[in-house]
Design a protein around this motif. Structure first.
Motif, PDB file in Angstrom:
ATOM      1  N   ALA A 134       4.948  10.266  -6.790  1.00  0.00           N
ATOM      2  CA  ALA A 134       6.049  10.577  -7.710  1.00  0.00           C
ATOM      3  C   ALA A 134       5.517  10.857  -9.114  1.00  0.00           C
ATOM      4  O   ALA A 134       5.985  11.776  -9.799  1.00  0.00           O
ATOM      5  CB  ALA A 134       7.048   9.418  -7.729  1.00  0.00           C
ATOM      6  N   LEU A 135       4.539  10.080  -9.549  1.00  0.00           N
ATOM      7  CA  LEU A 135       3.953  10.320 -10.870  1.00  0.00           C
ATOM      8  C   LEU A 135       3.313  11.699 -10.950  1.00  0.00           C
ATOM      9  O   LEU A 135       3.443  12.413 -11.951  1.00  0.00           O
ATOM     10  CB  LEU A 135       2.906   9.234 -11.183  1.00  0.00           C
ATOM     11  CG  LEU A 135       3.421   7.871 -11.647  1.00  0.00           C
ATOM     12  CD1 LEU A 135       2.245   6.927 -11.863  1.00  0.00           C
ATOM     13  CD2 LEU A 135       4.232   8.002 -12.921  1.00  0.00           C
ATOM     14  N   ARG A 136       2.607  12.084  -9.889  1.00  0.00           N
ATOM     15  CA  ARG A 136       1.968  13.409  -9.883  1.00  0.00           C
ATOM     16  C   ARG A 136       3.009  14.516  -9.962  1.00  0.00           C
ATOM     17  O   ARG A 136       2.822  15.510 -10.686  1.00  0.00           O
ATOM     18  CB  ARG A 136       1.108  13.574  -8.626  1.00  0.00           C
ATOM     19  CG  ARG A 136      -0.224  12.827  -8.667  1.00  0.00           C
ATOM     20  CD  ARG A 136      -1.176  13.354  -7.599  1.00  0.00           C
ATOM     21  NE  ARG A 136      -0.632  13.108  -6.262  1.00  0.00           N
ATOM     22  CZ  ARG A 136      -0.890  12.011  -5.547  1.00  0.00           C
ATOM     23  NH1 ARG A 136      -1.662  11.073  -6.045  1.00  0.00           N
ATOM     24  NH2 ARG A 136      -0.365  11.865  -4.336  1.00  0.00           N
ATOM     25  N   ARG A 137       4.135  14.369  -9.219  1.00  0.00           N
ATOM     26  CA  ARG A 137       5.173  15.395  -9.234  1.00  0.00           C
ATOM     27  C   ARG A 137       5.788  15.545 -10.620  1.00  0.00           C
ATOM     28  O   ARG A 137       5.969  16.656 -11.115  1.00  0.00           O
ATOM     29  CB  ARG A 137       6.262  15.066  -8.206  1.00  0.00           C
ATOM     30  CG  ARG A 137       5.838  15.274  -6.759  1.00  0.00           C
ATOM     31  CD  ARG A 137       7.060  15.406  -5.839  1.00  0.00           C
ATOM     32  NE  ARG A 137       7.994  14.305  -6.002  1.00  0.00           N
ATOM     33  CZ  ARG A 137       7.919  13.166  -5.324  1.00  0.00           C
ATOM     34  NH1 ARG A 137       6.926  12.975  -4.444  1.00  0.00           N
ATOM     35  NH2 ARG A 137       8.815  12.217  -5.504  1.00  0.00           N
ATOM     36  N   TRP A 138       6.100  14.419 -11.253  1.00  0.00           N
ATOM     37  CA  TRP A 138       6.729  14.498 -12.575  1.00  0.00           C
ATOM     38  C   TRP A 138       5.735  14.937 -13.640  1.00  0.00           C
ATOM     39  O   TRP A 138       6.111  15.634 -14.593  1.00  0.00           O
ATOM     40  CB  TRP A 138       7.335  13.139 -12.943  1.00  0.00           C
ATOM     41  CG  TRP A 138       8.625  12.877 -12.225  1.00  0.00           C
ATOM     42  CD1 TRP A 138       8.853  11.993 -11.224  1.00  0.00           C
ATOM     43  CD2 TRP A 138       9.862  13.565 -12.439  1.00  0.00           C
ATOM     44  NE1 TRP A 138      10.145  12.065 -10.789  1.00  0.00           N
ATOM     45  CE2 TRP A 138      10.800  13.024 -11.530  1.00  0.00           C
ATOM     46  CE3 TRP A 138      10.268  14.575 -13.304  1.00  0.00           C
ATOM     47  CZ2 TRP A 138      12.112  13.454 -11.470  1.00  0.00           C
ATOM     48  CZ3 TRP A 138      11.589  15.011 -13.242  1.00  0.00           C
ATOM     49  CH2 TRP A 138      12.505  14.459 -12.341  1.00  0.00           C
ATOM     50  N   ARG A 139       4.463  14.595 -13.464  1.00  0.00           N
ATOM     51  CA  ARG A 139       3.449  15.060 -14.411  1.00  0.00           C
ATOM     52  C   ARG A 139       3.295  16.578 -14.312  1.00  0.00           C
ATOM     53  O   ARG A 139       3.195  17.279 -15.324  1.00  0.00           O
ATOM     54  CB  ARG A 139       2.117  14.362 -14.128  1.00  0.00           C
ATOM     55  CG  ARG A 139       1.046  14.628 -15.191  1.00  0.00           C
ATOM     56  CD  ARG A 139      -0.255  13.926 -14.871  1.00  0.00           C
ATOM     57  NE  ARG A 139      -0.084  12.477 -14.838  1.00  0.00           N
ATOM     58  CZ  ARG A 139      -0.266  11.737 -13.757  1.00  0.00           C
ATOM     59  NH1 ARG A 139      -0.614  12.291 -12.604  1.00  0.00           N
ATOM     60  NH2 ARG A 139      -0.114  10.436 -13.815  1.00  0.00           N
ATOM     61  N   PHE A 141       0.833  -1.210   0.000  1.00  0.00           N
ATOM     62  CA  PHE A 141       0.000   0.000   0.000  1.00  0.00           C
ATOM     63  C   PHE A 141       0.861   1.250   0.000  1.00  0.00           C
ATOM     64  O   PHE A 141       0.623   2.186  -0.773  1.00  0.00           O
ATOM     65  CB  PHE A 141      -0.923  -0.024   1.227  1.00  0.00           C
ATOM     66  CG  PHE A 141      -1.731   1.235   1.391  1.00  0.00           C
ATOM     67  CD1 PHE A 141      -2.822   1.481   0.576  1.00  0.00           C
ATOM     68  CD2 PHE A 141      -1.384   2.170   2.356  1.00  0.00           C
ATOM     69  CE1 PHE A 141      -3.562   2.644   0.722  1.00  0.00           C
ATOM     70  CE2 PHE A 141      -2.123   3.329   2.508  1.00  0.00           C
ATOM     71  CZ  PHE A 141      -3.220   3.573   1.690  1.00  0.00           C
ATOM     72  N   LEU A 142       1.893   1.288   0.854  1.00  0.00           N
ATOM     73  CA  LEU A 142       2.787   2.449   0.902  1.00  0.00           C
ATOM     74  C   LEU A 142       3.544   2.627  -0.411  1.00  0.00           C
ATOM     75  O   LEU A 142       3.760   3.765  -0.854  1.00  0.00           O
ATOM     76  CB  LEU A 142       3.771   2.304   2.070  1.00  0.00           C
ATOM     77  CG  LEU A 142       3.157   2.369   3.479  1.00  0.00           C
ATOM     78  CD1 LEU A 142       4.218   2.116   4.531  1.00  0.00           C
ATOM     79  CD2 LEU A 142       2.499   3.739   3.697  1.00  0.00           C
ATOM     80  N   ASP A 143       3.951   1.523  -1.041  1.00  0.00           N
ATOM     81  CA  ASP A 143       4.622   1.609  -2.329  1.00  0.00           C
ATOM     82  C   ASP A 143       3.729   2.254  -3.375  1.00  0.00           C
ATOM     83  O   ASP A 143       4.177   3.091  -4.175  1.00  0.00           O
ATOM     84  CB  ASP A 143       5.046   0.212  -2.805  1.00  0.00           C
ATOM     85  CG  ASP A 143       6.268  -0.300  -2.045  1.00  0.00           C
ATOM     86  OD1 ASP A 143       6.943   0.528  -1.395  1.00  0.00           O
ATOM     87  OD2 ASP A 143       6.540  -1.512  -2.114  1.00  0.00           O
ATOM     88  N   ARG A 144       2.451   1.881  -3.369  1.00  0.00           N
ATOM     89  CA  ARG A 144       1.519   2.458  -4.354  1.00  0.00           C
ATOM     90  C   ARG A 144       1.324   3.947  -4.108  1.00  0.00           C
ATOM     91  O   ARG A 144       1.263   4.741  -5.053  1.00  0.00           O
ATOM     92  CB  ARG A 144       0.179   1.715  -4.287  1.00  0.00           C
ATOM     93  CG  ARG A 144       0.237   0.285  -4.833  1.00  0.00           C
ATOM     94  CD  ARG A 144      -1.156  -0.263  -5.085  1.00  0.00           C
ATOM     95  NE  ARG A 144      -1.911  -0.402  -3.835  1.00  0.00           N
ATOM     96  CZ  ARG A 144      -1.880  -1.482  -3.066  1.00  0.00           C
ATOM     97  NH1 ARG A 144      -1.126  -2.525  -3.407  1.00  0.00           N
ATOM     98  NH2 ARG A 144      -2.601  -1.545  -1.967  1.00  0.00           N
ATOM     99  N   ILE A 145       1.217   4.339  -2.820  1.00  0.00           N
ATOM    100  CA  ILE A 145       1.051   5.754  -2.492  1.00  0.00           C
ATOM    101  C   ILE A 145       2.278   6.553  -2.952  1.00  0.00           C
ATOM    102  O   ILE A 145       2.172   7.622  -3.560  1.00  0.00           O
ATOM    103  CB  ILE A 145       0.824   5.942  -0.978  1.00  0.00           C
ATOM    104  CG1 ILE A 145      -0.525   5.329  -0.564  1.00  0.00           C
ATOM    105  CG2 ILE A 145       0.886   7.408  -0.600  1.00  0.00           C
ATOM    106  CD1 ILE A 145      -1.714   5.996  -1.200  1.00  0.00           C
ATOM    107  N   THR A 146       3.476   6.019  -2.666  1.00  0.00           N
ATOM    108  CA  THR A 146       4.712   6.697  -3.059  1.00  0.00           C
ATOM    109  C   THR A 146       4.811   6.806  -4.571  1.00  0.00           C
ATOM    110  O   THR A 146       5.207   7.847  -5.118  1.00  0.00           O
ATOM    111  CB  THR A 146       5.932   5.941  -2.502  1.00  0.00           C
ATOM    112  OG1 THR A 146       5.822   5.860  -1.083  1.00  0.00           O
ATOM    113  CG2 THR A 146       7.228   6.637  -2.862  1.00  0.00           C
TER     114      THR A 146
END
Length: 257
Positions: free
Chosen positions: A17-22, A8-13
């Motif tokens: 990260a995807l949101r930041r790079w997007r 679960f924590l891996d998915r949140i992280t």
């Protein structure tokens, strides 16, 4: 429970990260140059790691798995074999403008009598679920001014160990081609100064093709067998692409009557 929490924590992280790079990609056209330079450096480092991961993942997850040596052979076979070019990666995966006598790996040799070679021979990775062989061979033929074209496959010593006229030798291949052509399989067995040659036409009516050589009809000298090899002979190969997805050999004793 801990394993589920970690996932679960891996998915949140990952999503963060995807949101930041997007967001960074969307803002890049108007971003401050100093900040853009910093982001570019980070993106390049990240891309190198991602490319390495993708390269390894694609290689390992491709079907069929390297090391899989499953062979579809008659159940009573006492010897089966798949040549190295279909079994594992070769140090030199391809040859262009192939000269007669050129080898691909240690077991496959291409022969022709063209004045100008417009032939290529290359190992390719099989990825279809239906494939048993990890690799295949692709031969591209453009203009062809010769009278013959063949692939010679050297068989290992185990192929002729204990071989007698009581045996059937079976060759199975999975072939794809752009245009129809005839393919002949010639089994050569050297015994003393003589070489016994048995020829069969490969049936092209289905995706998987096989031929059998009944050694009872040969003049084989059973006491002096030295080695064996197979020639695949291609008739009318010009302007064609032939892919040998798999090539396997097996032998078995003829049933007693």
């Amino acid at each position: 429970m801990a394993r589920q929490t970690g996932g679960f924590l891996d998915r949140i992280t990952h999503r963060s990260a995807l949101r930041r790079w997007r967001a960074a990609a969307g803002a890049a056209p108007k971003a401050d140059l100093t900040e853009l330079r910093r982001q570019r450096s980070r993106a390049r480092k990240l891309r190198r790691q991602l490319d390495e991961l993708l390269h390894v993942a694609e290689y390992r997850l491709a079907l069929p798995a390297i090391g899989n040596d499953a062979i579809a052979a008659p159940h009573d076979s006492d010897w089966t074999w798949r040549p190295e070019a279909w079994r594992g990666p070769l140090p030199e995966p391809g040859v262009v403008a192939v000269d007669s006598g050129a080898q691909l790996g240690g077991e496959v040799t291409l022969f022709h009598d063209c004045k100008i070679s417009e032939l290529t021979l290359r190992q390719l990775r099989n990825t279809r679920e239906a494939d048993l062989a990890p690799f295949g061979l692709r031969m591209d033929v453009f203009q062809f001014d010769g009278s013959y074209l063949s692939l010679a496959i050297d068989l290992p010593p185990a192929a002729v160990e204990g071989l007698t006229k009581a045996y059937l030798v079976r060759v199975e291949c999975v072939v794809e081609m752009e245009s129809p052509l005839e393919i002949f399989a010639r089994l050569n067995i050297k015994s003393g100064p003589n070489t016994e040659k048995l020829v069969r036409e490969v049936p092209l009516s289905s995706g998987e093709r096989h031929v059998e050589f009944d050694l009872a009809y040969s003049k084989l000298n059973e006491k002096r067998i030295d080695k064996a090899w197979l020639d695949l002979i291609f008739e009318g190969p010009q302007m064609n692409q032939v892919v040998l997805r798999d090539l396997t050999f097996s032998r078995r004793l003829r049933a007693e009557i």
